[in-house]
Design an enzyme around this catalytic site. Sequence first.
Site, PDB file in Angstrom:
ATOM      1  N   ARG A 119       8.553   3.971  -4.892  1.00 12.51           N
ATOM      2  CA  ARG A 119       8.706   3.015  -3.812  1.00 12.51           C
ATOM      3  C   ARG A 119       7.677   2.034  -3.977  1.00 12.51           C
ATOM      4  NH1 ARG A 119       7.699   5.710   1.951  1.00 12.51           N
ATOM      5  NH2 ARG A 119       5.726   5.887   1.347  1.00 12.51           N
ATOM      6  N   HIS A 169      -1.046 -20.782   0.735  1.00  6.65           N
ATOM      7  CA  HIS A 169      -0.217 -19.760   1.071  1.00  6.65           C
ATOM      8  C   HIS A 169       0.661 -19.649  -0.103  1.00  6.65           C
ATOM      9  CE1 HIS A 169      -1.309 -20.897   5.077  1.00  6.65           C
ATOM     10  NE2 HIS A 169      -0.381 -20.009   5.641  1.00  6.65           N
ATOM     11  N   GLU A 224      11.898   3.659  14.230  1.00  7.90           N
ATOM     12  CA  GLU A 224      10.938   4.474  13.659  1.00  7.90           C
ATOM     13  C   GLU A 224       9.717   4.575  14.462  1.00  7.90           C
ATOM     14  OE1 GLU A 224       9.870   3.466   9.554  1.00  7.90           O
ATOM     15  OE2 GLU A 224       9.672   1.361  10.114  1.00  7.90           O
ATOM     16  N   ARG A 227      -7.948 -20.178  -0.741  1.00  7.59           N
ATOM     17  CA  ARG A 227      -6.628 -20.057   0.102  1.00  7.59           C
ATOM     18  C   ARG A 227      -5.592 -21.111   0.182  1.00  7.59           C
ATOM     19  NH1 ARG A 227      -5.116 -20.743   5.329  1.00  7.59           N
ATOM     20  NH2 ARG A 227      -4.278 -19.106   6.344  1.00  7.59           N
ATOM     21  N   TYR A 282       0.842  -1.278   0.021  1.00  5.00           N
ATOM     22  CA  TYR A 282       0.003   0.046   0.010  1.00  5.00           C
ATOM     23  C   TYR A 282       0.808   1.297   0.130  1.00  5.00           C
ATOM     24  CZ  TYR A 282       1.096   1.242   4.750  1.00  5.00           C
ATOM     25  OH  TYR A 282       1.507   1.387   6.036  1.00  5.00           O
ATOM     26  N   LYS A 322       6.472  -1.732   2.057  1.00  6.94           N
ATOM     27  CA  LYS A 322       5.451  -1.137   2.647  1.00  6.94           C
ATOM     28  C   LYS A 322       4.019  -2.156   2.559  1.00  6.94           C
ATOM     29  CE  LYS A 322       3.262   3.604   3.070  1.00  6.94           C
ATOM     30  NZ  LYS A 322       3.358   3.699   4.278  1.00  6.94           N
TER      31      LYS A 322
HETATM   32  C1  LIG Z   1       6.231   2.485   9.680  1.00  2.00           C
HETATM   33  C2  LIG Z   1       6.232   3.814   8.745  1.00  2.00           C
HETATM   34  N1  LIG Z   1       7.626   4.673   8.931  1.00  2.00           N
HETATM   35  C3  LIG Z   1       7.498   5.747   8.259  1.00  2.00           C
HETATM   36  C4  LIG Z   1       6.378   6.259   7.437  1.00  2.00           C
HETATM   37  C5  LIG Z   1       6.518   7.662   7.076  1.00  2.00           C
HETATM   38  O1  LIG Z   1       6.756   7.405   5.527  1.00  2.00           O
HETATM   39  P1  LIG Z   1       6.231   8.597   4.509  1.00  2.00           P
HETATM   40  O2  LIG Z   1       7.077   9.946   4.798  1.00  2.00           O
HETATM   41  O3  LIG Z   1       6.525   8.276   3.053  1.00  2.00           O
HETATM   42  O4  LIG Z   1       4.644   8.735   4.609  1.00  2.00           O
HETATM   43  C6  LIG Z   1       5.243   5.455   7.490  1.00  2.00           C
HETATM   44  C7  LIG Z   1       4.250   6.114   6.772  1.00  2.00           C
HETATM   45  O5  LIG Z   1       3.127   5.407   6.546  1.00  2.00           O
HETATM   46  C8  LIG Z   1       5.099   4.254   8.220  1.00  2.00           C
HETATM   47  O6  LIG Z   1       4.072   3.454   8.256  1.00  2.00           O
END
Ligand SMILES: Cc1ncc(COP(=O)(O)O)c(C=O)c1O
Length: 286
Positions: free
Chosen positions: A52, A102, A180, A100, A33, A147
């Site tokens: 990305r 895996h 983070e 379903r 996403y 992501k």
């Molecule tokens: C885990 C995580 N880190 C950092 C970010 C920040 O990323 P961005 O600046 O691309 O939104 C997000 C944004 O959703 C995130 O989910």
Amino acid sequence: MRSLAFVNGKFSSLEEAKVSVEDRGFLFGDGIYDVIRVRNGRPYKLEKHLKRTFQCAKELEIPIPYSKDELLSIMTEIIRKSGIREAKLYLQITRGAYPRAHEFPQEVKPTFVLIVREYNGVDEVLIREGAKAITYPDIRWGRCDLKSLNLLPNVLARQKAVQMGAYEAIFHKGDGHITEGAITNVFIVKKGTVLTAPESREILSGVTRETVIKIAREKGIEVRERVFSLEELYNADEVFITGTTTDLLSVVEIDGKVIGKGKPGEISSSLYKALKEDQKNECNLQ
Ligand SMILES: Cc1ncc(COP(=O)(O)O)c(C=O)c1O
């Protein structure tokens, strides 16, 4: 003005938008996403988000059913049709719907979802006064650079943050280093130098993170991408977090401990202003 969806080639209201119960995003979190900010009807830093998304899709072998140009025109169209000027665009692509099992199905079409919703940014009071955060053990998997839809640890961390009256949960590993936030990247300022975790499989390489690093360097502020500890986080002069929906937000209290002077610091405030200026310029805002 209304929220709209685009699912597998069809625009509809959110209520009418449907995907299969056998969708692998639903069954396994087998998908990716992204969230893109729309200011003044224009997607901000779209190129970077799309880059990305295509990289993540490649790593996970999920074919994106559109070219970058086609995606751009679908996004332009959904924003135009919605009539919304200040929004967030949610993009989700899963491996598709299949009985379903895996392993990857042999023949399956990816499910492509786009949603546009009005969004006006973080509460003004938080921006002015700074936010609270908590720390939370980083129990996520080994590919946080992708992501992916698997966000259960982030969900649990943010739920805890909300219960504690905080805006964000900041992840720390077993040895105490900071990775983070649950939806943001984390920065600290010490003696005029800005520090943030380096790109690795432990963090998502945020589009806002990259923008803020660039802006800071252009302003002549020293930025170091290096691992830092929980101790350094608590003892920082300033802490701030960055993300698409968060922009740049000062953090003035973590786990009940006051950070710096307990209000947004000089460097965080000037970087916030510069980021807003960059959005204005790119999106043609007054
Ligand atoms: C885990 C995580 N880190 C950092 C970010 C920040 O990323 P961005 O600046 O691309 O939104 C997000 C944004 O959703 C995130 O989910």
